[in-house]
Motif scaffolding. Sequence first.
Motif, PDB file in Angstrom:
ATOM      1  N   GLN A   1       0.828  -1.220   0.000  1.00 53.48           N
ATOM      2  CA  GLN A   1       0.000   0.000   0.000  1.00 53.48           C
ATOM      3  C   GLN A   1       0.855   1.259   0.000  1.00 53.48           C
ATOM      4  N   ARG A   2       2.066   1.156   0.495  1.00 51.78           N
ATOM      5  CA  ARG A   2       2.973   2.304   0.521  1.00 51.78           C
ATOM      6  C   ARG A   2       3.885   2.343  -0.711  1.00 51.78           C
ATOM      7  N   GLY A   3       3.598   1.492  -1.682  1.00 53.82           N
ATOM      8  CA  GLY A   3       4.351   1.493  -2.930  1.00 53.82           C
ATOM      9  C   GLY A   3       5.687   0.781  -2.844  1.00 53.82           C
ATOM     10  N   ILE A   4       5.870  -0.041  -1.825  1.00 53.10           N
ATOM     11  CA  ILE A   4       7.121  -0.777  -1.658  1.00 53.10           C
ATOM     12  C   ILE A   4       6.964  -2.133  -2.341  1.00 53.10           C
ATOM     13  N   HIS A   5       7.749  -2.350  -3.394  1.00 54.87           N
ATOM     14  CA  HIS A   5       7.664  -3.583  -4.186  1.00 54.87           C
ATOM     15  C   HIS A   5       8.223  -4.736  -3.344  1.00 54.87           C
ATOM     16  N   THR A   6       7.336  -5.626  -2.922  1.00 56.69           N
ATOM     17  CA  THR A   6       7.682  -6.650  -1.946  1.00 56.69           C
ATOM     18  C   THR A   6       7.465  -8.041  -2.505  1.00 56.69           C
ATOM     19  N   PHE A   7       8.468  -8.914  -2.292  1.00 64.58           N
ATOM     20  CA  PHE A   7       8.345 -10.311  -2.697  1.00 64.58           C
ATOM     21  C   PHE A   7       7.814 -11.115  -1.522  1.00 64.58           C
ATOM     22  N   ILE A   8       6.744 -11.825  -1.770  1.00 58.09           N
ATOM     23  CA  ILE A   8       6.230 -12.801  -0.807  1.00 58.09           C
ATOM     24  C   ILE A   8       6.025 -14.080  -1.597  1.00 58.09           C
ATOM     25  N   ASP A   9       6.475 -15.165  -1.037  1.00 55.67           N
ATOM     26  CA  ASP A   9       6.384 -16.416  -1.775  1.00 55.67           C
ATOM     27  C   ASP A   9       4.946 -16.884  -1.896  1.00 55.67           C
ATOM     28  N   ASP A  10       4.741 -17.677  -2.878  1.00 56.73           N
ATOM     29  CA  ASP A  10       3.488 -18.382  -3.055  1.00 56.73           C
ATOM     30  C   ASP A  10       3.654 -19.697  -2.304  1.00 56.73           C
ATOM     31  N   ALA A  11       2.626 -20.168  -1.677  1.00 54.93           N
ATOM     32  CA  ALA A  11       2.713 -21.428  -0.931  1.00 54.93           C
ATOM     33  C   ALA A  11       3.257 -22.550  -1.811  1.00 54.93           C
ATOM     34  N   GLN A  12       3.017 -22.476  -3.110  1.00 58.95           N
ATOM     35  CA  GLN A  12       3.482 -23.509  -4.034  1.00 58.95           C
ATOM     36  C   GLN A  12       5.008 -23.560  -4.110  1.00 58.95           C
ATOM     37  N   LEU A  13       5.690 -22.453  -3.877  1.00 60.96           N
ATOM     38  CA  LEU A  13       7.145 -22.418  -3.963  1.00 60.96           C
ATOM     39  C   LEU A  13       7.812 -23.247  -2.877  1.00 60.96           C
ATOM     40  N   ARG A  14       7.127 -23.515  -1.787  1.00 63.85           N
ATOM     41  CA  ARG A  14       7.720 -24.194  -0.641  1.00 63.85           C
ATOM     42  C   ARG A  14       7.498 -25.699  -0.649  1.00 63.85           C
ATOM     43  N   ARG A  15       7.182 -26.282  -1.763  1.00 64.99           N
ATOM     44  CA  ARG A  15       6.903 -27.708  -1.820  1.00 64.99           C
ATOM     45  C   ARG A  15       8.148 -28.572  -1.624  1.00 64.99           C
ATOM     46  N   GLY A  16       9.295 -28.122  -2.082  1.00 67.58           N
ATOM     47  CA  GLY A  16      10.505 -28.929  -1.991  1.00 67.58           C
ATOM     48  C   GLY A  16      11.268 -28.694  -0.704  1.00 67.58           C
ATOM     49  N   LYS A  17      12.434 -29.317  -0.591  1.00 67.44           N
ATOM     50  CA  LYS A  17      13.260 -29.176   0.602  1.00 67.44           C
ATOM     51  C   LYS A  17      14.343 -28.127   0.423  1.00 67.44           C
ATOM     52  N   GLU A  18      14.641 -27.768  -0.801  1.00 65.47           N
ATOM     53  CA  GLU A  18      15.681 -26.773  -1.081  1.00 65.47           C
ATOM     54  C   GLU A  18      15.022 -25.570  -1.741  1.00 65.47           C
ATOM     55  N   ILE A  19      15.637 -24.411  -1.571  1.00 62.21           N
ATOM     56  CA  ILE A  19      15.074 -23.239  -2.229  1.00 62.21           C
ATOM     57  C   ILE A  19      15.332 -23.345  -3.733  1.00 62.21           C
ATOM     58  N   THR A  20      14.386 -22.889  -4.500  1.00 60.52           N
ATOM     59  CA  THR A  20      14.486 -22.980  -5.950  1.00 60.52           C
ATOM     60  C   THR A  20      15.405 -21.872  -6.467  1.00 60.52           C
ATOM     61  N   PRO A  21      15.964 -22.052  -7.655  1.00 58.41           N
ATOM     62  CA  PRO A  21      16.793 -20.986  -8.233  1.00 58.41           C
ATOM     63  C   PRO A  21      16.045 -19.658  -8.361  1.00 58.41           C
ATOM     64  N   SER A  22      14.757 -19.687  -8.656  1.00 52.89           N
ATOM     65  CA  SER A  22      14.012 -18.433  -8.786  1.00 52.89           C
ATOM     66  C   SER A  22      13.842 -17.742  -7.432  1.00 52.89           C
ATOM     67  N   LEU A  23      13.715 -18.511  -6.377  1.00 54.97           N
ATOM     68  CA  LEU A  23      13.611 -17.919  -5.051  1.00 54.97           C
ATOM     69  C   LEU A  23      14.963 -17.361  -4.607  1.00 54.97           C
ATOM     70  N   ALA A  24      16.035 -18.072  -4.888  1.00 56.36           N
ATOM     71  CA  ALA A  24      17.382 -17.581  -4.576  1.00 56.36           C
ATOM     72  C   ALA A  24      17.642 -16.274  -5.328  1.00 56.36           C
ATOM     73  N   LYS A  25      17.187 -16.210  -6.573  1.00 61.18           N
ATOM     74  CA  LYS A  25      17.356 -14.993  -7.375  1.00 61.18           C
ATOM     75  C   LYS A  25      16.558 -13.837  -6.780  1.00 61.18           C
ATOM     76  N   ALA A  26      15.354 -14.123  -6.299  1.00 63.83           N
ATOM     77  CA  ALA A  26      14.534 -13.079  -5.672  1.00 63.83           C
ATOM     78  C   ALA A  26      15.227 -12.531  -4.425  1.00 63.83           C
ATOM     79  N   ILE A  27      15.875 -13.393  -3.654  1.00 62.72           N
ATOM     80  CA  ILE A  27      16.619 -12.949  -2.472  1.00 62.72           C
ATOM     81  C   ILE A  27      17.776 -12.055  -2.912  1.00 62.72           C
ATOM     82  N   GLU A  28      18.538 -12.500  -3.900  1.00 64.35           N
ATOM     83  CA  GLU A  28      19.692 -11.736  -4.392  1.00 64.35           C
ATOM     84  C   GLU A  28      19.294 -10.384  -4.969  1.00 64.35           C
TER      85      GLU A  28
END
Length: 171
Positions: A43-70
């Motif tokens: 609401q304050r215009g801050i572009h924020t990444f929040i995962d989709d529940a589907q992203l957490r299905r595996g045991k390791e973080i996905t390359p796309s999630l690692a990229k979002a962190i970076e």
Amino acid sequence: MAWQGSSSSSSFSYKWTYDVFLSFRGKDTRTGFTGNLYKALCQRGIHTFIDDAQLRRGKEITPSLAKAIEESRIAIVVFSEYYASSRFCLEELIKIIDCIKTKGRLVLQVFYKVDPSQVGRQTRSYGEAFARYESVHYHEPGKVLKWRSALSMAANLTGYHYYGEQIISSS
């Protein structure tokens, strides 16, 4: 629109895809605290990444999630009671800590109804989670040690404590 910062040198600039990356355990805070934090940031215009529940299905973080962190300027880690019981959260935290060390990223932590010492010393629910990891991952002691180290480092940064209706800053 992502925030872009630059130094006085025109040949050196940073570009972020996200202003903020939210790290949290969905079962603990997705529909409450973290969901409300996400809405308030957006609401304050801050572009924020929040995962989709589907992203957490595996045991390791996905390359796309690692990229979002970076590619996030700031990470906000919401430590809740069962954050450490998620291998996924711990792997995500390792990546966030790596970005502090190698890219100078800013990390803010919120201790949501947990004491920072519980996180840093891995006591109570955090200790229980590590007792399980050490019995299950006895053949991977280095992995468990990395998780412990990441939690200890993150807990020792300045953060915010949330106890019900009150937010207290720590230093």
